[in-house]
Design a protein around this motif. Structure first.
Motif, mmCIF file in Angstrom:
data_model
loop_
_atom_site.group_PDB
_atom_site.id
_atom_site.type_symbol
_atom_site.label_atom_id
_atom_site.label_comp_id
_atom_site.label_asym_id
_atom_site.label_seq_id
_atom_site.Cartn_x
_atom_site.Cartn_y
_atom_site.Cartn_z
ATOM 1 N N VAL A 32 37.143 34.095 72.226
ATOM 2 C CA VAL A 32 38.503 33.821 71.687
ATOM 3 C C VAL A 32 39.301 34.956 72.210
ATOM 4 O O VAL A 32 38.966 36.006 72.151
ATOM 5 N N VAL A 33 40.357 34.142 72.911
ATOM 6 C CA VAL A 33 41.337 34.958 73.239
ATOM 7 C C VAL A 33 42.560 35.098 72.409
ATOM 8 O O VAL A 33 42.780 33.998 71.911
ATOM 9 N N ARG A 34 42.981 36.167 72.005
ATOM 10 C CA ARG A 34 44.115 36.585 71.057
ATOM 11 C C ARG A 34 45.259 36.883 71.780
ATOM 12 O O ARG A 34 45.443 37.309 72.673
ATOM 13 N N MET A 35 46.234 36.252 71.000
ATOM 14 C CA MET A 35 47.767 36.678 71.341
ATOM 15 C C MET A 35 48.511 36.824 70.061
ATOM 16 O O MET A 35 48.314 36.302 68.933
ATOM 17 N N SER A 36 49.649 37.634 70.154
ATOM 18 C CA SER A 36 50.408 37.917 68.852
ATOM 19 C C SER A 36 51.722 37.336 69.277
ATOM 20 O O SER A 36 52.520 37.441 70.438
ATOM 21 N N ASP A 37 52.388 36.999 68.089
ATOM 22 C CA ASP A 37 53.704 36.328 68.405
ATOM 23 C C ASP A 37 54.896 37.591 67.735
ATOM 24 O O ASP A 37 56.123 37.215 67.562
ATOM 25 N N GLN A 38 54.458 38.683 67.738
ATOM 26 C CA GLN A 38 55.177 39.724 67.461
ATOM 27 C C GLN A 38 56.605 39.815 68.819
ATOM 28 O O GLN A 38 55.894 39.479 69.655
ATOM 29 N N PRO A 39 57.617 40.111 68.415
ATOM 30 C CA PRO A 39 58.405 40.226 69.401
ATOM 31 C C PRO A 39 57.876 41.378 70.478
ATOM 32 O O PRO A 39 57.348 42.361 70.206
ATOM 33 N N THR A 40 58.420 40.985 71.904
ATOM 34 C CA THR A 40 58.042 42.007 72.861
ATOM 35 C C THR A 40 58.607 43.426 72.747
ATOM 36 O O THR A 40 59.615 43.152 72.089
ATOM 37 N N PRO A 41 57.925 44.492 73.194
ATOM 38 C CA PRO A 41 56.801 44.596 73.849
ATOM 39 C C PRO A 41 55.520 44.398 73.232
ATOM 40 O O PRO A 41 54.377 44.393 73.723
ATOM 41 N N ALA A 42 55.534 44.574 71.721
ATOM 42 C CA ALA A 42 54.315 44.414 70.885
ATOM 43 C C ALA A 42 53.436 43.044 71.152
ATOM 44 O O ALA A 42 52.115 43.252 71.025
ATOM 45 N N GLY A 43 54.323 42.036 71.265
ATOM 46 C CA GLY A 43 53.784 40.891 71.371
ATOM 47 C C GLY A 43 54.172 39.809 72.424
ATOM 48 O O GLY A 43 54.950 40.260 73.267
ATOM 49 N N ALA A 44 53.921 38.531 72.355
ATOM 50 C CA ALA A 44 54.476 37.839 73.502
ATOM 51 C C ALA A 44 55.580 36.868 72.687
ATOM 52 O O ALA A 44 55.919 35.682 73.299
ATOM 53 N N GLY A 45 56.084 37.172 71.570
ATOM 54 C CA GLY A 45 57.148 36.472 70.984
ATOM 55 C C GLY A 45 57.487 35.061 71.091
ATOM 56 O O GLY A 45 56.302 34.476 70.489
ATOM 57 N N HIS A 54 61.101 26.681 75.353
ATOM 58 C CA HIS A 54 62.229 27.504 76.102
ATOM 59 C C HIS A 54 62.109 28.851 75.387
ATOM 60 O O HIS A 54 62.291 28.953 74.251
ATOM 61 N N VAL A 55 61.574 29.869 76.405
ATOM 62 C CA VAL A 55 61.338 31.241 75.837
ATOM 63 C C VAL A 55 62.155 32.206 76.826
ATOM 64 O O VAL A 55 62.260 31.820 78.356
ATOM 65 N N PRO A 56 62.396 33.394 76.528
ATOM 66 C CA PRO A 56 62.748 34.567 77.361
ATOM 67 C C PRO A 56 61.858 34.756 78.444
ATOM 68 O O PRO A 56 60.472 34.746 78.116
ATOM 69 N N LEU A 57 62.159 35.124 79.512
ATOM 70 C CA LEU A 57 61.169 35.649 80.549
ATOM 71 C C LEU A 57 60.143 36.525 80.332
ATOM 72 O O LEU A 57 59.124 36.679 80.585
ATOM 73 N N ALA A 58 60.747 37.705 79.395
ATOM 74 C CA ALA A 58 60.034 38.688 79.070
ATOM 75 C C ALA A 58 58.748 38.078 78.120
ATOM 76 O O ALA A 58 57.476 38.744 78.402
ATOM 77 N N ASP A 59 59.230 37.105 77.347
ATOM 78 C CA ASP A 59 58.078 36.768 76.522
ATOM 79 C C ASP A 59 57.019 36.091 77.216
ATOM 80 O O ASP A 59 55.767 36.098 77.052
ATOM 81 N N LYS A 60 57.580 35.254 78.379
ATOM 82 C CA LYS A 60 56.592 34.489 79.154
ATOM 83 C C LYS A 60 55.818 35.296 79.913
ATOM 84 O O LYS A 60 54.403 35.099 79.761
ATOM 85 N N GLN A 61 56.265 36.428 80.442
ATOM 86 C CA GLN A 61 55.417 37.353 81.036
ATOM 87 C C GLN A 61 54.483 38.121 80.247
ATOM 88 O O GLN A 61 53.323 38.428 80.505
#
Length: 659
Positions: free
Chosen positions: A302-315, A416-423
């Motif tokens: 299981v690969v985990r991802m967080s929707d917290q705003p960057t830089p803590a998560g991937a927003g 449609h997401v900010p580049l920083a969130d995609k990265q």
């Protein structure tokens, strides 16, 4: 989690939306489930927000009954030994799959099996599983309660003494590294009559691709009642860069009377799941950077991802992926696993995002967040077929997703997401591959932590097609076609269906279901099996979704789709049995004020899947059960992970009804 609200918005109105990613996402909601190997834990920086860290993370697990080499192995007692003087001419050893009751005039109360220390470090203790059961997760395995019975017999084959050994072992695999230790414990739990001590020697082994570099030094080691022998087995594997190797571990325990020469293995068993070591996660063959590690490959990562705003998560990127998981029909990464694919990533990206029109009027650094990911075989769908979505942070916390084009019937999504969130999302995905050791062609799931702007448990937001309302939730039963509803009768039964996977979203007011009745698929087969085995044990029609949680069992209310033939004692009732876990869910669905754990908008997602031997089977050989608590704030945690209940009589592990 994501609000289920979506709407088509005119571009002019979109300009008024606030796209600032602020606020705090809710906690993951999962309890601590174990520890990572020391080498990996020390490599993590304090305070890092790595959602794929092993520490405190639950991973899917599997339990299965231990199998042993059957039969009795006998050796003559030494001439002049105390045993020979007591009249024993031979000593026999049996490895058994049920608790042993020694023969002779005195009954032996076996001591409880020792819990495997540091056992399945990722999700609790091996002692939580039933004795004589293997437990596996992605980075750990253990077994406890294996019983070895030593019996002294005289020249008339009469038992004149017994000794009982309990064996357990446990290991944690290194996510970084290819050397690990397995702790082995042997406890003498009983001795009667002429047996006062035993001599033991332990020999572990592993197949090609692995070697044992150390084993416990028990060469004719004498052990007496209540004594515990413990020691470490050290394994090593050395996969070449860019390769992976699979292998199995096996074990032999030599047992005899003190002073006798041990010539043959008295007991043997093996790990039912293979171990894989690789140096192929980060493409070591091309980068030259070694990054080996080991896993149990049959346990899906299981690969985990967080929707917290960057830089803590991937927003916003993680929020968009979560919307796609929750709303698109395939549910990639959740309902269906994804498959890692290194080749043609650029090609898949181009097919999905090549026609993407950036909306810098809405997102200043707008980028295409495609789902399924381009780094998976499921990615690369024509972007014209994708839903076009805009994740935006809610002033109430969490995310709301607006659908600009397409809808929930689309096979893919472009966010449609900010580049920083995609990265950030790409970095979290890559880190998840490394930490969970997801190599080429490995299937994996994606778990995205987040919060809901409008309070409602996920499974209560949208009932799936084919489900029926049940209280303030729903139940969905599925079936599979079979050529005969009974295959052992003469003549075989007509074509029909058998019960398949059942799911339920259980709120705080589940209605009562209905009692089981009727000539269900496989019922005649079950009765013939009972007659053939000369047993009078009771049969039952087991509910997949239990009656106490709203499951149907009547002839005319959908009951046949929710029932399967089973043993009343062993499968339906007993410890552990289906009732063990049904009772846990029954208690949990009450409101907190009534002793339960659910709030008014919370739910439990409950699932039971029959395990049939083949496509013609009319009776499953067991069922897999799981239940997950889903909170209205978007957090969730397992009520119990996947558990496997065999369709066997009582707790013997025998007479499996599956056909």
């Amino acid at each position: 989690m994501i609000s289920p609200r979506w709407r088509r918005i005119l571009p002019g109105l979109l300009l008024a939306f606030s796209l600032t990613a602020t606020g705090t996402a809710a906690a993951d909601g999962q309890g601590a489930a174990g520890k990572a190997p020391t080498a990996q834990a020390s490599a993590r920086k304090a305070g890092s927000a790595d959602p794929n860290g092993l520490t405190g993370v639950h991973t899917p697990s599997k339990t299965q009954p231990a199998t042993v080499t059957p039969g009795e192995n006998c050796e003559p007692t030494p001439a002049g030994s105390r045993e020979r003087k007591a009249g024993a001419v031979k000593g026999c050893v049996t490895t058994i799959a049920t608790p042993a009751t020694p023969a002779g005039p005195r009954s032996l109360a076996a001591a409880p099996p020792a819990a495997a220390p540091a056992a399945a470090a990722d999700s609790g203790s091996c002692a939580l599983a039933a004795p004589r059961t293997w437990y596996h997760n992605r980075f750990a395995y253990c077994v406890h309660g294996l019983t070895v019975l030593y019996t002294l017999k005289d020249s008339n084959d009469k038992v004149i003494g017994t000794g009982t050994l309990d064996v357990s072992s446990s290991a944690v695999l290194p996510a970084k590294g290819t050397t690990w230790s397995e702790l082995v414990r042997v406890t003498m739990t009983g001795a009667t009559q002429a047996v006062t001590a035993l001599s033991v020697r332990f020999r572990p082994a592993c197949s090609a691709g692995c070697k044992v570099t150390k084993s416990p030094r028990w060469t004719n080691k004498t052990i007496v009642k209540d004594q515990v022998l413990s020691g470490d087995v050290v394994y090593e594997s050395t996969p070449a860069p860019g390769t992976k190797v699979d292998f199995a571990t096996s074990y032999e325990l030599f047992v005899t009377s003190p002073g006798a020469q041990i010539t043959d293995p008295s007991a043997s068993w093996s790990n039912p799941e293979k171990i894989r070591c690789d140096d192929d996660v980060r493409d070591a063959a091309t980068t030259g950077t070694a990054d080996p590690g080991c896993v149990v490959p049959s346990i899906m990562p299981v690969v985990r991802m967080s929707d917290q705003p960057t830089p803590a998560g991937a927003g916003a990127a993680a929020a968009g992926y979560l919307w796609a998981q929750s709303n698109l029909p395939d549910g990639w990464g959740r309902a269906k696993p994804l498959t890692r694919a290194r080749g043609d990533i650029a090609g898949r990206t181009a097919r999905t995002c090549g026609t993407f029109q950036a909306r810098t009027d809405l997102v200043s650094t707008d980028n295409c967040g495609e789902f399924p990911f381009a780094v998976t075989r499921e990615g690369g769908t024509d972007g014209a077929q994708c839903a076009e979505i805009l994740p935006r942070h809610s002033t109430r916390g969490g995310w709301v997703v607006d659908v600009l084009d397409g809808g929930t019937s689309s096979p893919c999504a472009r966010a449609h997401v900010p580049l920083a969130d995609k990265q950030a999302a790409e970095a979290q995905l890559a880190e998840g591959f490394a930490n969970q050791r997801v190599v080429e062609d490995d299937q994996f799931k994606v778990e995205i932590s987040g919060s809901i702007a409008e309070p409602q448990a996920v499974c209560r937001q949208r009932a799936p097609a084919g489900s029926v309302t049940s209280g303030n939730g729903w139940i969905k039963n599925t079936t599979e076609a079979v050529p005969h509803v009974n295959i052992k009768t003469t003549p075989p039964g007509p074509p029909g269906t058998r019960a398949a996977q059942a799911q339920a979203c259980l709120g705080t007011v589940p209605p009562k279901g209905s009692e089981a009745e009727g000539d269900i698929t496989g019922w005649a087969d079950a009765d013939l099996f009972r007659q053939a085995n000369s047993t009078t044990a009771g049969l039952a029609r087991c509910h997949l979704i239990p009656n106490v949680l709203g499951g149907k069992g009547g002839k005319n209310d959908g009951g046949p789709d929710n029932l399967f033939p089973c043993w009343q004692s062993g499968t339906n009732t007993g410890t552990p049995s289906m009732r063990t876990y049904e009772a846990a869910a029954q208690k949990a669905v009450r409101e907190v004020k009534d002793g339960g754990i659910l709030g008014p908008n919370d739910a439990i997602f409950y699932q039971v899947t029959p395990d049939y031997r083949n496509s013609d089977s009319t009776i499953p050989q067991g069922v897999t059960m799981s239940a997950r608590v889903e909170r209205s704030d978007g957090t969730s945690a397992p009520l119990f992970p996947d558990v496997y209940i065999t369709n066997t009589q009582k707790n013997t592990g025998l007479l499996n009804l599956g056909n």
